[in-house]
Design a protein around this motif. Structure first.
Motif, PDB file in Angstrom:
ATOM      1  N   PHE A 219       4.393   1.281  -0.761  1.00  0.00           N
ATOM      2  CA  PHE A 219       3.202   0.593  -0.249  1.00  0.00           C
ATOM      3  C   PHE A 219       2.902   1.362   1.081  1.00  0.00           C
ATOM      4  CE2 PHE A 219       1.366  -2.976   2.082  1.00  0.00           C
ATOM      5  CZ  PHE A 219       0.186  -3.376   1.231  1.00  0.00           C
ATOM      6  N   ASN A 220       3.633   1.739   2.258  1.00  0.00           N
ATOM      7  CA  ASN A 220       3.393   2.340   3.143  1.00  0.00           C
ATOM      8  C   ASN A 220       2.439   3.840   2.982  1.00  0.00           C
ATOM      9  OD1 ASN A 220       5.334   3.126   6.395  1.00  0.00           O
ATOM     10  ND2 ASN A 220       3.222   2.925   5.904  1.00  0.00           N
ATOM     11  N   ALA A 221       3.149   4.335   1.915  1.00  0.00           N
ATOM     12  CA  ALA A 221       2.451   5.797   1.413  1.00  0.00           C
ATOM     13  C   ALA A 221       1.187   5.627   0.784  1.00  0.00           C
ATOM     14  CB  ALA A 221       3.303   6.415   0.499  1.00  0.00           C
ATOM     15  N   ALA A 222       1.066   4.364   0.057  1.00  0.00           N
ATOM     16  CA  ALA A 222      -0.235   4.272  -0.540  1.00  0.00           C
ATOM     17  C   ALA A 222      -1.542   3.795   0.296  1.00  0.00           C
ATOM     18  CB  ALA A 222      -0.060   2.991  -1.704  1.00  0.00           C
ATOM     19  N   THR A 223      -1.025   3.255   1.435  1.00  0.00           N
ATOM     20  CA  THR A 223      -1.902   2.823   2.587  1.00  0.00           C
ATOM     21  C   THR A 223      -2.425   4.147   3.062  1.00  0.00           C
ATOM     22  OG1 THR A 223      -0.982   0.548   2.906  1.00  0.00           O
ATOM     23  CG2 THR A 223      -2.118   1.502   4.693  1.00  0.00           C
ATOM     24  N   ALA A 224      -1.415   5.069   3.312  1.00  0.00           N
ATOM     25  CA  ALA A 224      -1.568   6.348   4.108  1.00  0.00           C
ATOM     26  C   ALA A 224      -2.628   7.059   3.618  1.00  0.00           C
ATOM     27  CB  ALA A 224      -0.565   7.114   4.312  1.00  0.00           C
ATOM     28  N   PHE A 225      -2.532   7.284   2.051  1.00  0.00           N
ATOM     29  CA  PHE A 225      -3.346   7.883   1.176  1.00  0.00           C
ATOM     30  C   PHE A 225      -4.695   7.374   1.048  1.00  0.00           C
ATOM     31  CE2 PHE A 225      -1.290  10.694  -2.489  1.00  0.00           C
ATOM     32  CZ  PHE A 225      -0.411  11.429  -1.331  1.00  0.00           C
ATOM     33  N   LEU A 226      -4.853   6.144   1.101  1.00  0.00           N
ATOM     34  CA  LEU A 226      -5.853   5.161   1.159  1.00  0.00           C
ATOM     35  C   LEU A 226      -6.702   5.708   2.071  1.00  0.00           C
ATOM     36  CD1 LEU A 226      -5.235   1.536   0.058  1.00  0.00           C
ATOM     37  CD2 LEU A 226      -6.474   3.526  -1.364  1.00  0.00           C
ATOM     38  N   GLY A 227      -6.124   5.721   3.545  1.00  0.00           N
ATOM     39  CA  GLY A 227      -6.920   6.249   4.506  1.00  0.00           C
ATOM     40  C   GLY A 227      -7.478   7.644   4.803  1.00  0.00           C
ATOM     41  N   ALA A 228      -6.680   8.673   4.020  1.00  0.00           N
ATOM     42  CA  ALA A 228      -7.030   9.727   4.188  1.00  0.00           C
ATOM     43  C   ALA A 228      -8.460  10.046   2.859  1.00  0.00           C
ATOM     44  CB  ALA A 228      -5.986  10.675   3.732  1.00  0.00           C
ATOM     45  N   LEU A 229      -8.216   9.387   1.872  1.00  0.00           N
ATOM     46  CA  LEU A 229      -9.120   9.369   0.746  1.00  0.00           C
ATOM     47  C   LEU A 229     -10.547   8.896   1.256  1.00  0.00           C
ATOM     48  CD1 LEU A 229      -6.644   8.344  -2.255  1.00  0.00           C
ATOM     49  CD2 LEU A 229      -8.048  10.624  -1.787  1.00  0.00           C
ATOM     50  N   LEU A 442      -6.553  18.098  -4.221  1.00  0.00           N
ATOM     51  CA  LEU A 442      -6.617  16.870  -3.276  1.00  0.00           C
ATOM     52  C   LEU A 442      -5.363  16.395  -3.049  1.00  0.00           C
ATOM     53  CD1 LEU A 442      -8.412  15.316  -1.409  1.00  0.00           C
ATOM     54  CD2 LEU A 442      -9.338  14.058  -3.322  1.00  0.00           C
ATOM     55  N   LEU A 443      -4.646  16.326  -4.270  1.00  0.00           N
ATOM     56  CA  LEU A 443      -3.350  15.632  -4.406  1.00  0.00           C
ATOM     57  C   LEU A 443      -2.059  16.249  -3.490  1.00  0.00           C
ATOM     58  CD1 LEU A 443      -2.858  14.860  -8.142  1.00  0.00           C
ATOM     59  CD2 LEU A 443      -3.298  13.008  -6.309  1.00  0.00           C
ATOM     60  N   ARG A 444      -2.592  17.661  -3.458  1.00  0.00           N
ATOM     61  CA  ARG A 444      -1.441  18.407  -2.310  1.00  0.00           C
ATOM     62  C   ARG A 444      -1.930  18.174  -0.936  1.00  0.00           C
ATOM     63  NH1 ARG A 444       3.361  20.639  -4.803  1.00  0.00           N
ATOM     64  NH2 ARG A 444       2.924  19.949  -6.931  1.00  0.00           N
ATOM     65  N   LEU A 445      -3.272  18.035  -0.631  1.00  0.00           N
ATOM     66  CA  LEU A 445      -3.819  17.801   0.816  1.00  0.00           C
ATOM     67  C   LEU A 445      -3.243  16.660   1.157  1.00  0.00           C
ATOM     68  CD1 LEU A 445      -5.419  18.786   3.076  1.00  0.00           C
ATOM     69  CD2 LEU A 445      -7.395  17.908   1.961  1.00  0.00           C
ATOM     70  N   MET A 446      -3.229  15.620   0.329  1.00  0.00           N
ATOM     71  CA  MET A 446      -2.831  14.214   0.739  1.00  0.00           C
ATOM     72  C   MET A 446      -1.350  14.222   1.240  1.00  0.00           C
ATOM     73  SD  MET A 446      -5.764  12.392   0.805  1.00  0.00           S
ATOM     74  CE  MET A 446      -6.255  13.921   1.302  1.00  0.00           C
ATOM     75  N   LEU A 447      -0.792  15.055   0.361  1.00  0.00           N
ATOM     76  CA  LEU A 447       0.812  14.946   0.876  1.00  0.00           C
ATOM     77  C   LEU A 447       1.048  15.820   2.189  1.00  0.00           C
ATOM     78  CD1 LEU A 447       2.620  16.370  -2.398  1.00  0.00           C
ATOM     79  CD2 LEU A 447       2.964  14.296  -1.313  1.00  0.00           C
ATOM     80  N   PHE A 448       0.234  16.772   2.438  1.00  0.00           N
ATOM     81  CA  PHE A 448       0.363  17.471   3.758  1.00  0.00           C
ATOM     82  C   PHE A 448      -0.224  16.432   4.627  1.00  0.00           C
ATOM     83  CE2 PHE A 448      -2.351  19.423   7.103  1.00  0.00           C
ATOM     84  CZ  PHE A 448      -1.234  20.171   7.583  1.00  0.00           C
ATOM     85  N   MET A 449      -1.356  15.834   4.638  1.00  0.00           N
ATOM     86  CA  MET A 449      -1.650  14.893   5.514  1.00  0.00           C
ATOM     87  C   MET A 449      -0.681  13.496   5.840  1.00  0.00           C
ATOM     88  SD  MET A 449      -4.449  15.910   6.796  1.00  0.00           S
ATOM     89  CE  MET A 449      -5.732  17.053   6.571  1.00  0.00           C
ATOM     90  N   LEU A 450      -0.081  13.207   4.892  1.00  0.00           N
ATOM     91  CA  LEU A 450       0.917  12.205   5.089  1.00  0.00           C
ATOM     92  C   LEU A 450       2.402  12.930   5.743  1.00  0.00           C
ATOM     93  CD1 LEU A 450       2.384   9.429   4.608  1.00  0.00           C
ATOM     94  CD2 LEU A 450       2.866  10.182   2.071  1.00  0.00           C
ATOM     95  N   GLY A 451       2.628  14.239   5.303  1.00  0.00           N
ATOM     96  CA  GLY A 451       3.788  14.681   6.021  1.00  0.00           C
ATOM     97  C   GLY A 451       3.523  14.939   7.580  1.00  0.00           C
ATOM     98  N   VAL A 452       2.330  15.360   7.737  1.00  0.00           N
ATOM     99  CA  VAL A 452       2.050  15.451   9.198  1.00  0.00           C
ATOM    100  C   VAL A 452       2.115  14.421  10.047  1.00  0.00           C
ATOM    101  CG1 VAL A 452       0.267  16.291  10.933  1.00  0.00           C
ATOM    102  CG2 VAL A 452       0.438  17.849   9.024  1.00  0.00           C
ATOM    103  N   GLY A 453       1.584  13.340   9.376  1.00  0.00           N
ATOM    104  CA  GLY A 453       1.725  11.920   9.928  1.00  0.00           C
ATOM    105  C   GLY A 453       3.112  11.494  10.326  1.00  0.00           C
TER     106      GLY A 453
END
Length: 512
Positions: A219-229, A442-453
């Motif tokens: 749920f934490n990861a999905a929320t982070a993805f939503l913010g970046a998307l 875009l999926l890999r970019l989302m992984l990067f953004m989450l990882g940086v966070g």
């Protein structure tokens, strides 16, 4: 001051022999009683052990190396070199090891000078080890062949729909766990003293406890993805939908009182805005500065009320009257914990684990229902620090993080430990650089953004407890790519596609 000095005497390797207590530079001769003689103790603490970090040579050496490495990373960013991503590690080191002594200087007055000097020497070893090993490790990680399908032909809208479906499912499960109380699920105003959507006991031996943890991290990861998307949707309606789901979720993380989970949710949004926002660069930096101030003030608010709840303060006409103006930002004291870690080793109560603690962290995913004797992470250190309690499930009143460098010291000793921690952070940085170079997916970019966070939270501990959101997000990405492979069986491997028409500024600067 007296209680702080007493705690140092009791906890930091000070041994009693014929009523004489010594801690290298600090000695005290007992006056014949078992109780402390506080007037004498005050004098000794003030005259002998009061040494600020600015009095230590290793502090200046570590700070100088950090500044040089930070400037190097900034220059590489401007030259479009992906190695500049190392900047996030240097920011993390600065925040956790250099800020707190100036925010809370009185907390360091009782630390013996040798301890502070030794600890900043270990920070220096960490920085050198990280800088030396990162290039080779990054080349090894980036050059490894990938069997992923980067051109999934999935639009940002389709990725949003998939992410939103997972978010909605988990949100409904969370509301069910709150007995249908939607308001309490979204606004857990009782803080840590009340129930939350994904709260559970500290030690759970049932399969349900494992599933609850899994759901919370996802749920934490999905929320982070939503913010970046939000920034990649072409239609206003889809951007509003992503923003609404994201905004609905944030209060649940904020009022739950766990700052790390809130940062995981909100930092990818902030970083993606900085990289891909359509406003002028000066506006984006201004928004970043405002966001930093809001986070600082918000975390002060959370620190004060998360244990007692937020109902009283929200009902007050002027909530700021209930907040002591002298309350400062706390929790960034990893240099202080590094001093305690070194004293823990000196005390003889423990010895370097030679990687056993890292192994316990790695195997933490095994449910206690399968492995009943699974080690409790960090409990021995918390007990040594004086937080043992019969009331808590874990046998302690609170758990204590040793910090990313302190964790290395506990595993491999005072010299090799900081270097080992630097190698682990180099591995993490190499992985993030690999995901960045795959950002046309875009999926890999989302992984990067989450990882940086998540990187900032690693400064508190290099542990899977921090990395679970990105691990579950990676599983989601790989399953999506495999599904796309079956959907488009003729898709060439390694093909790339630009995910959305955006106007990146920093993105171009990071490309080779």
């Amino acid at each position: 001051m007296p209680s702080s000095c007493k705690r140092w005497v009791q906890r930091c390797g000070i041994h009693r022999t014929n009523d004489i207590y010594s801690a290298r530079g600090l000695q005290w001769i007992q006056d014949g009683n078992d109780a402390f003689n506080f007037p004498l103790f005050n004098i000794l603490c003030a005259s002998v052990s009061c040494s600020m970090v600015t009095h230590e040579l290793t502090f200046y050496l570590a700070a100088a190396v950090l500044v040089v490495l930070t400037v190097e990373s900034c220059i590489k960013l401007l030259n479009r070199n992906t190695f500049g991503i190392t900047l996030m590690v240097y920011v993390t080191v600065f925040a956790w090891y250099f800020v707190d002594p100036f925010l809370n200087p009185e907390e360091y007055d009782y630390l013996p000078p040798f301890s502070l000097g030794q600890s900043y020497g270990q920070v220096l070893l960490f920085l050198i080890g990280f800088r030396v090993f990162t290039p080779a490790i990054t080349r090894w990680i980036v050059r490894r062949p990938s069997f992923a399908i980067f051109d999934t032909r999935l639009t940002p809208r389709e990725i949003l729909v998939a992410t939103g479906a997972i978010w909605l499912l988990l949100f409904l499960v969370g509301i069910y766990r709150m007995n249908g109380d939607v308001i309490s699920a979204v606004l857990p105003l009782d803080g840590r003293g009340g129930e939350t959507m994904w709260g559970r006991g500290a030690v759970s031996s049932s399969a349900m406890g494992f599933l609850i943890s899994f759901g919370g991290y996802l749920f934490n990861a999905a929320t982070a993805f939503l913010g970046a998307l939000i920034f990649f949707q072409r239609g206003t309606a889809w951007r509003l939908l992503a923003g609404a789901m994201f905004a609905i979720t944030l209060p649940s993380f904020f009022f739950a009182g766990t700052r790390s989970h809130f940062l995981v949710a909100v930092l990818p949004f902030i970083i993606t805005y900085l990289f891909y926002g359509r406003h002028p660069l000066i506006v984006r930096f201004t928004v970043l500065a405002v966001a930093f101030v809001c986070l600082d003030q918000g975390f002060r608010f959370v620190t004060v009320f998360r244990s007692t709840g937020f109902r009283e303060v929200l009902a007050a006409e002027n909530p700021y009257e209930l907040v002591d103006e002298n309350v400062r930002t706390t929790g960034l004291n990893m240099i202080q914990e590094l001093c305690f870690v070194n004293a823990y080793l000196d005390s003889g109560d423990t010895s370097p684990a030679y990687g056993a603690r890292y192994l316990n962290e790695l195997l933490n995913f095994v449910p206690r229902a399968i492995w009943p004797s699974k080690p409790l992470i960090g409990i021995d250190y918390a007990k040594w620090r004086g937080f043992e309690s019969d009331e808590g499930e874990l046998g302690v009143s609170t758990t204590i993080s040793a910090g990313m460098i302190g964790g290395g010291v506990l595993n491999f000793g005072k010299i090799l430990g900081p270097v080992a921690a630097g190698i682990l952070m180099a591995l993490w940085t190499g992985l993030l650089i690999r995901w960045w170079e795959q950002r046309k997916s875009l999926l890999r970019l989302m992984l990067f953004m989450l990882g940086v966070g998540l990187t900032f939270n690693l400064g508190r501990d290099i542990t899977l407890l921090v990395l679970w959101p990105v691990i579950f997000a990676y599983c989601f990405v790989r399953l999506t790519e495999l599904w796309a492979t079956n959907r488009f069986s003729q898709l060439p491997r390694g093909a790339t596609v630009v995910p959305a028409r955006v106007s990146p500024v920093f993105a171009g600067r990071l490309s080779q």
